[in-house]
Design an enzyme around this catalytic site. Structure first.
Site, short mmCIF file in Angstrom:
data_model
loop_
_atom_site.label_atom_id
_atom_site.label_comp_id
_atom_site.label_asym_id
_atom_site.label_seq_id
_atom_site.Cartn_x
_atom_site.Cartn_y
_atom_site.Cartn_z
N TYR A 145 0.84 -1.21 0.00
CA TYR A 145 0.00 0.00 0.00
C TYR A 145 0.87 1.25 0.00
CZ TYR A 145 -3.71 3.18 1.71
OH TYR A 145 -4.62 4.20 1.87
N ASP A 146 1.86 1.26 0.91
CA ASP A 146 2.70 2.46 1.05
C ASP A 146 3.45 2.75 -0.25
OD1 ASP A 146 1.87 1.76 3.58
OD2 ASP A 146 3.83 1.98 4.54
N LYS A 149 1.20 3.92 -3.16
CA LYS A 149 0.82 5.33 -3.05
C LYS A 149 2.02 6.25 -3.31
CE LYS A 149 -3.62 5.05 -1.88
NZ LYS A 149 -4.71 5.69 -2.62
N GLY A 205 -1.07 -4.85 20.11
CA GLY A 205 0.02 -4.34 20.94
C GLY A 205 -0.55 -3.94 22.29
N GLY A 207 -1.67 -0.90 22.82
CA GLY A 207 -2.63 0.19 22.60
C GLY A 207 -2.03 1.55 22.84
N GLN A 209 0.12 2.93 20.71
CA GLN A 209 0.32 3.61 19.42
C GLN A 209 -0.76 4.68 19.25
OE1 GLN A 209 -0.88 0.57 19.91
NE2 GLN A 209 -1.90 -0.32 18.13
N PRO A 272 2.53 1.65 12.41
CA PRO A 272 3.11 2.92 12.84
C PRO A 272 2.82 3.21 14.31
CG PRO A 272 2.03 3.16 10.72
CD PRO A 272 1.66 1.80 11.23
P1 NAD Z 1 -12.84 2.04 0.57
O1 NAD Z 1 -12.27 0.67 0.50
O2 NAD Z 1 -14.17 2.22 1.22
O3 NAD Z 1 -12.93 2.68 -0.88
C1 NAD Z 1 -12.10 2.32 -1.95
C2 NAD Z 1 -12.97 2.11 -3.17
O4 NAD Z 1 -12.13 1.85 -4.31
C3 NAD Z 1 -13.90 0.89 -3.02
O5 NAD Z 1 -15.21 1.24 -3.42
C4 NAD Z 1 -13.29 -0.13 -3.97
O6 NAD Z 1 -14.22 -1.05 -4.46
C5 NAD Z 1 -12.70 0.78 -5.04
N1 NAD Z 1 -11.63 0.15 -5.82
C6 NAD Z 1 -10.50 -0.44 -5.35
N2 NAD Z 1 -9.75 -0.90 -6.37
C7 NAD Z 1 -10.41 -0.59 -7.52
C8 NAD Z 1 -10.16 -0.81 -8.89
N3 NAD Z 1 -9.06 -1.45 -9.32
N4 NAD Z 1 -11.05 -0.34 -9.80
C9 NAD Z 1 -12.17 0.32 -9.40
N5 NAD Z 1 -12.47 0.54 -8.10
C10 NAD Z 1 -11.60 0.09 -7.16
O7 NAD Z 1 -11.74 2.95 1.31
P2 NAD Z 1 -11.72 4.50 1.63
O8 NAD Z 1 -11.34 4.66 3.03
O9 NAD Z 1 -12.96 5.15 1.13
O10 NAD Z 1 -10.49 4.99 0.75
C11 NAD Z 1 -10.65 5.76 -0.42
C12 NAD Z 1 -9.31 6.32 -0.85
O11 NAD Z 1 -8.78 7.18 0.16
C13 NAD Z 1 -8.26 5.24 -1.10
O12 NAD Z 1 -7.47 5.60 -2.22
C14 NAD Z 1 -7.42 5.28 0.16
O13 NAD Z 1 -6.10 4.85 -0.08
C15 NAD Z 1 -7.49 6.74 0.52
N6 NAD Z 1 -7.24 6.96 1.96
C16 NAD Z 1 -8.22 6.71 2.88
C17 NAD Z 1 -7.95 6.91 4.22
C18 NAD Z 1 -8.98 6.72 5.31
O14 NAD Z 1 -8.67 6.91 6.48
N7 NAD Z 1 -10.22 6.39 5.01
C19 NAD Z 1 -6.68 7.34 4.63
C20 NAD Z 1 -5.71 7.53 3.65
C21 NAD Z 1 -6.01 7.38 2.33
N1 UDP Z 2 -6.08 -1.67 15.70
C1 UDP Z 2 -6.43 -2.34 16.86
N2 UDP Z 2 -7.51 -3.20 16.82
C2 UDP Z 2 -8.26 -3.38 15.70
C3 UDP Z 2 -7.90 -2.68 14.52
C4 UDP Z 2 -6.80 -1.85 14.56
O1 UDP Z 2 -5.81 -2.19 17.90
O2 UDP Z 2 -9.23 -4.16 15.75
C5 UDP Z 2 -4.95 -0.74 15.74
C6 UDP Z 2 -3.90 -0.97 14.66
O3 UDP Z 2 -2.91 -1.88 15.09
C7 UDP Z 2 -3.34 0.42 14.48
C8 UDP Z 2 -4.53 1.35 14.79
O4 UDP Z 2 -5.46 0.55 15.50
O5 UDP Z 2 -2.33 0.68 15.41
C9 UDP Z 2 -5.21 1.90 13.54
O6 UDP Z 2 -5.47 0.82 12.69
P1 UDP Z 2 -6.27 0.93 11.33
O7 UDP Z 2 -6.39 -0.46 10.80
O8 UDP Z 2 -7.53 1.68 11.54
O9 UDP Z 2 -5.39 1.81 10.34
P2 UDP Z 2 -3.87 2.26 10.24
O10 UDP Z 2 -3.84 3.60 10.83
O11 UDP Z 2 -2.97 1.31 10.96
O12 UDP Z 2 -3.64 2.26 8.78
#
Ligand code: NAD
Ligand code: UDP
Length: 312
Positions: A145-146, A149, A205, A207, A209, A272
């Protein structure tokens, strides 16, 4: 404007579609439903100005007609998915971003990348400003993922510099709210669904973090402001209120009026330890800051899960 939202049936993408429609734009939501749900956009399906296309954006992306902006939100985003669908995550971050940028170039449209605080990895500075280059393990479980992006950001800047595409990059910090799936795996839906059922909350962990949780409405406001700005460099959007995961668990249990206990499980690899956005740039460039407290946002989210909790 006519705006394409990839990932438009997901949690954030569907809220963004609602906001763009409310602002008077036409919206084309593109999604392959790998983690999204049509229930998130059901209320818009018959609405004039809204189109839904079921497509995988990692394949060649064709959209008929004029397009003014492409909001690229497609990507699984839960750590649970990093192990479940790692190759799809790498493909949508790389090939999907390439296709979406190619579409923007062909249509003469703007391009907006949903990037993430995960580009900072397990950060060695706290809070994280956009100038921080991060601490990422490229071959760890989170690396899919990292690095996807980080590649997407590099490709976006290359299309801007080489082809003059009008690009934006938002680095989103942990955002929560209605329409997250109960089984999403991220901490907010995980804790809320367990607290509502009276089951133990699993803390990874000890908790200790930290995370900084932003309510989805605040985030969408920041995104819309960034879309309308002329800013090409990345901008952090998030809530600066940093809390430990143990504190979050206690807050959710209290707000759900639950008698759930907490249980401790091993910390996943590269989880993290600290995360908090430095939002100086968002304040200066967008005049934006988060306004919805954790308590207020959690109450709205809990209310949603009480009524929609059974929808997987
Ligand atoms: P989500 O999983 O609810 O939404 C992602 C959407 O993308 C889903 O509807 C999924 O079906 C669609 N998708 C994935 N791969 C696809 C593909 N190949 N073709 C077409 N559609 C596809 O997650 P979200 O939290 O709504 O995240 C949306 C965006 O925001 C993502 O890019 C994610 O990386 C970014 N983001 C979200 C958060 C957060 O905290 N929610 C944080 C950082 C970044
Ligand atoms: N986490 C947890 N219990 C859960 C899900 C997540 O303790 O059931 C912790 C996870 O290890 C992380 C933080 O909560 O430290 C946030 O996790 P999340 O999956 O929401 O997203 P992240 O910020 O790690 O991408």
């Amino acid at each position: 404007m006519r705006v394409v939202v990839t990932g438009g049936a997901g949690f954030l993408g569907s809220h963004l579609c609602d906001r763009l429609l409310a602002d008077g734009h036409q919206v084309v939501a593109v999604d392959n439903l790998i983690t999204g749900r049509t229930v998130n956009i059901a209320h818009n399906l018959d609405r004039e100005g809204f189109t839904y296309l079921r497509r995988d954006v990692s394949e060649y992306l064709e959209i008929e007609g004029d397009v003014d902006f492409i909001m690229h939100f497609a990507s699984p985003a839960s750590p649970v998915d990093f192990e479940r669908v790692p190759i799809q995550i790498l493909k949508v971050g790389a090939l999907g971003t390439h296709n979406a940028l190619g579409l923007a170039k062909a249509k003469g449209a703007g391009f907006f990348l949903a990037s993430t605080s995960e580009v900072y990895g397990d950060p060695l500075v706290n809070p994280q400003p956009e100038s921080y280059w991060g601490n990422v393990n490229p071959i760890g479980i989170r690396g899919v993922y990292d690095e996807a992006k980080r590649f997407a950001e590099a490709l976006t800047m290359a299309y801007h510099r080489k082809h003059g595409v009008d690009t934006r990059i938002v680095r989103i910090f942990n955002t929560y709210g209605p329409r997250m799936r109960p089984a999403d795996g991220r901490v907010a839906p995980s804790f809320i669904t367990k607290a509502l059922r009276g089951e133990p909350l699993t803390i990874f962990g000890e908790g200790r973090q930290t995370r900084s949780f932003c309510y989805c409405e605040d985030l969408v406001e920041g995104i819309v402001r960034l879309m309308h700005s002329g800013e090409h460099d990345p901008v952090n959007i998030g809530n600066e209120n940093e809390i430990t995961i143990l504190e979050l668990a206690r807050t959710v249990i209290r707000l759900c009026d639950s008698d759930s206990e907490v249980v401790f499980r091993p910390l996943p690899q590269d989880d993290p330890q600290l995360r908090r956005p430095d939002t100086t740039r968002a304040r200066e460039i967008l005049d934006w800051e988060a306004g919805i407290s954790l308590e207020e946002g959690m109450k709205k989210t809990i209310a949603y899960f009480k009524t929609h909790g059974a929808e997987s």
